[in-house]
Design a protein around this motif. Sequence first.
Motif, PDB file in Angstrom:
ATOM      1  N   MET A   1      23.122  34.419  22.931  1.00 52.74           N
ATOM      2  CA  MET A   1      24.387  34.494  23.806  1.00 52.74           C
ATOM      3  C   MET A   1      23.393  33.643  25.019  1.00 52.74           C
ATOM      4  N   ARG A   2      24.718  33.316  25.691  1.00 52.28           N
ATOM      5  CA  ARG A   2      23.605  32.487  27.291  1.00 52.28           C
ATOM      6  C   ARG A   2      24.122  33.045  28.266  1.00 52.28           C
ATOM      7  N   VAL A   3      23.011  32.750  29.657  1.00 53.30           N
ATOM      8  CA  VAL A   3      23.720  33.714  30.484  1.00 53.30           C
ATOM      9  C   VAL A   3      24.332  32.191  31.859  1.00 53.30           C
ATOM     10  N   LEU A   4      25.524  32.503  31.831  1.00 55.24           N
ATOM     11  CA  LEU A   4      25.919  31.125  32.717  1.00 55.24           C
ATOM     12  C   LEU A   4      26.084  31.498  33.947  1.00 55.24           C
ATOM     13  N   GLY A   5      26.420  31.106  35.466  1.00 53.66           N
ATOM     14  CA  GLY A   5      27.149  31.595  36.327  1.00 53.66           C
ATOM     15  C   GLY A   5      27.176  30.184  37.288  1.00 53.66           C
ATOM     16  N   GLY A   6      27.582  30.825  38.180  1.00 54.92           N
ATOM     17  CA  GLY A   6      28.260  30.283  39.521  1.00 54.92           C
ATOM     18  C   GLY A   6      28.560  31.119  40.297  1.00 54.92           C
ATOM     19  N   CYS A   7      28.963  29.691  41.390  1.00 51.29           N
ATOM     20  CA  CYS A   7      29.712  31.235  43.122  1.00 51.29           C
ATOM     21  C   CYS A   7      30.006  29.710  44.073  1.00 51.29           C
ATOM     22  N   ALA A   8      31.003  30.348  44.789  1.00 52.71           N
ATOM     23  CA  ALA A   8      31.394  29.167  46.137  1.00 52.71           C
ATOM     24  C   ALA A   8      31.610  30.675  47.375  1.00 52.71           C
ATOM     25  N   SER A   9      31.289  29.613  48.360  1.00 55.21           N
ATOM     26  CA  SER A   9      32.221  30.851  49.517  1.00 55.21           C
ATOM     27  C   SER A   9      33.223  29.665  50.710  1.00 55.21           C
ATOM     28  N   ASP A  10      33.764  30.393  51.260  1.00 55.02           N
ATOM     29  CA  ASP A  10      34.880  29.317  51.996  1.00 55.02           C
ATOM     30  C   ASP A  10      34.970  30.318  53.525  1.00 55.02           C
ATOM     31  N   ILE A  11      34.862  29.273  54.605  1.00 54.62           N
ATOM     32  CA  ILE A  11      35.495  30.136  55.743  1.00 54.62           C
ATOM     33  C   ILE A  11      36.522  30.594  56.196  1.00 54.62           C
ATOM     34  N   GLY A  12      37.692  30.673  55.516  1.00 54.06           N
ATOM     35  CA  GLY A  12      38.898  30.737  55.509  1.00 54.06           C
ATOM     36  C   GLY A  12      40.130  30.484  56.173  1.00 54.06           C
ATOM     37  N   SER A  13      40.775  30.593  56.317  1.00 58.36           N
ATOM     38  CA  SER A  13      41.767  29.974  57.884  1.00 58.36           C
ATOM     39  C   SER A  13      41.942  30.295  59.063  1.00 58.36           C
ATOM     40  N   THR A  14      41.343  30.966  59.439  1.00 56.94           N
ATOM     41  CA  THR A  14      41.125  31.055  60.571  1.00 56.94           C
ATOM     42  C   THR A  14      40.130  31.707  61.093  1.00 56.94           C
ATOM     43  N   ARG A  15      38.777  32.048  60.814  1.00 60.26           N
ATOM     44  CA  ARG A  15      37.987  32.325  60.585  1.00 60.26           C
ATOM     45  C   ARG A  15      36.701  30.815  61.416  1.00 60.26           C
ATOM     46  N   LYS A  16      35.990  31.347  62.866  1.00 59.01           N
ATOM     47  CA  LYS A  16      35.622  30.334  63.513  1.00 59.01           C
ATOM     48  C   LYS A  16      34.085  30.474  62.426  1.00 59.01           C
ATOM     49  N   ILE A  17      33.202  31.213  61.784  1.00 54.59           N
ATOM     50  CA  ILE A  17      32.204  31.281  61.283  1.00 54.59           C
ATOM     51  C   ILE A  17      32.171  31.899  60.698  1.00 54.59           C
ATOM     52  N   ASN A  18      31.536  31.111  59.623  1.00 51.50           N
ATOM     53  CA  ASN A  18      31.358  31.946  57.745  1.00 51.50           C
ATOM     54  C   ASN A  18      30.444  32.671  58.148  1.00 51.50           C
ATOM     55  N   GLN A  19      30.455  34.114  57.903  1.00 48.17           N
ATOM     56  CA  GLN A  19      29.717  35.358  58.248  1.00 48.17           C
ATOM     57  C   GLN A  19      29.459  35.655  56.647  1.00 48.17           C
ATOM     58  N   ASP A  20      29.858  35.401  55.140  1.00 50.08           N
ATOM     59  CA  ASP A  20      29.141  35.857  54.036  1.00 50.08           C
ATOM     60  C   ASP A  20      28.173  35.110  53.612  1.00 50.08           C
ATOM     61  N   GLY A  21      27.322  35.027  52.995  1.00 47.74           N
ATOM     62  CA  GLY A  21      26.387  34.346  51.943  1.00 47.74           C
ATOM     63  C   GLY A  21      26.171  35.352  50.222  1.00 47.74           C
ATOM     64  N   ILE A  22      25.792  33.971  49.630  1.00 47.17           N
ATOM     65  CA  ILE A  22      26.465  34.675  48.606  1.00 47.17           C
ATOM     66  C   ILE A  22      25.061  33.397  47.354  1.00 47.17           C
ATOM     67  N   LEU A  23      25.062  33.727  46.473  1.00 43.46           N
ATOM     68  CA  LEU A  23      23.822  33.078  45.632  1.00 43.46           C
ATOM     69  C   LEU A  23      23.838  32.992  44.147  1.00 43.46           C
ATOM     70  N   PHE A  24      23.538  32.634  43.157  1.00 43.93           N
ATOM     71  CA  PHE A  24      23.320  32.884  42.457  1.00 43.93           C
ATOM     72  C   PHE A  24      22.144  31.954  41.530  1.00 43.93           C
ATOM     73  N   ARG A  25      21.583  32.594  40.329  1.00 50.25           N
ATOM     74  CA  ARG A  25      20.280  31.895  40.446  1.00 50.25           C
ATOM     75  C   ARG A  25      19.938  32.449  38.850  1.00 50.25           C
ATOM     76  N   CYS A  26      18.963  31.108  38.287  1.00 50.27           N
ATOM     77  CA  CYS A  26      19.479  31.905  36.196  1.00 50.27           C
ATOM     78  C   CYS A  26      17.876  30.996  35.762  1.00 50.27           C
ATOM     79  N   LEU A  27      17.443  31.853  35.763  1.00 51.58           N
ATOM     80  CA  LEU A  27      15.287  30.997  35.375  1.00 51.58           C
ATOM     81  C   LEU A  27      16.311  31.330  33.372  1.00 51.58           C
ATOM     82  N   LYS A  28      15.627  30.570  32.300  1.00 54.13           N
ATOM     83  CA  LYS A  28      15.602  30.442  31.078  1.00 54.13           C
ATOM     84  C   LYS A  28      14.264  30.115  30.207  1.00 54.13           C
ATOM     85  N   GLN A  29      13.423  31.004  29.479  1.00 52.14           N
ATOM     86  CA  GLN A  29      12.995  31.453  29.334  1.00 52.14           C
ATOM     87  C   GLN A  29      12.838  31.703  27.546  1.00 52.14           C
ATOM     88  N   HIS A  30      12.927  30.570  26.596  1.00 50.17           N
ATOM     89  CA  HIS A  30      12.636  30.825  25.102  1.00 50.17           C
ATOM     90  C   HIS A  30      13.085  31.417  25.346  1.00 50.17           C
TER      91      HIS A  30
END
Length: 247
Positions: free
Chosen positions: A1-30
């Motif tokens: 089995m494999r590990v797959l992933g992804g992410c996204a972020s949006d400021i939304g419809s009314t906010r002036k600043i996006n205060q969210d932070g998001i991260l996905f990282r993956c390393l494969k060895q052998h």
Amino acid sequence: MRVLGGCASDIGSTRKINQDGILFRCLKQHKQYFAIGAVCDGIGGLENGELSSAMIIAEINSWMQSVSQWMDISVIDPKTLYSHLKDQAEIWNEKLFLYKTANNLRTGTTMSVIMIIQNFYYIIHVGDSRIYLCRNSIEQMTADDSQTRFENGRVKKYLSNYMGKNEKLTFQCLEGNVMQGDIFLFCTDGMYHHMREEDIEELRKKMAGNKAISKSCQEMIANMIERGEKDNISLGVIYIDPQNKKR
């Protein structure tokens, strides 16, 4: 089995600043995988919430880069690595607390982190962002650190715990085994306010159909905006893929 992933972020419809932070990282060895998913939501009721979320996401990314340089995924003890991650979470919180104190800032952030290594998942959480596990059913893994108060004739919800609130914090810590076909979601409250069970079923179909995960996250976020969500919205997905088809 494999590990797959992804992410996204949006400021939304009314906010002036996006205060969210998001991260996905993956390393494969052998044919072994080491993955990190993390989401932070700067506290909207405080100034400079975006500074806190960006700082913690940067710290998590730096930790991932550091351990990736020396770690052998196939032989490392996952619990030892998890213990190291928990120690780091305490350091990040203290660093944020001292930073805001030194600069006389009112700031803080939620933090939900999931680590996948070998055949295990490990979670560290504080705040009201969430991590869900979609297996036979949809399970909310993390508990919201919130409390309600009656104020001005209305019941309002307040965060009772978050990164940077105090110099020392108590974190929610969870661990378990991953299974083929598992889907983990990590998201801010802007995502789950309007999320429905059918959204998860549609996501599961997209995973089975080898659809790009980050694009699927963007589509789900767009659905939440259409349903009236006004807050910043961030969503990440980790998929334990039982297949070995190329994407």
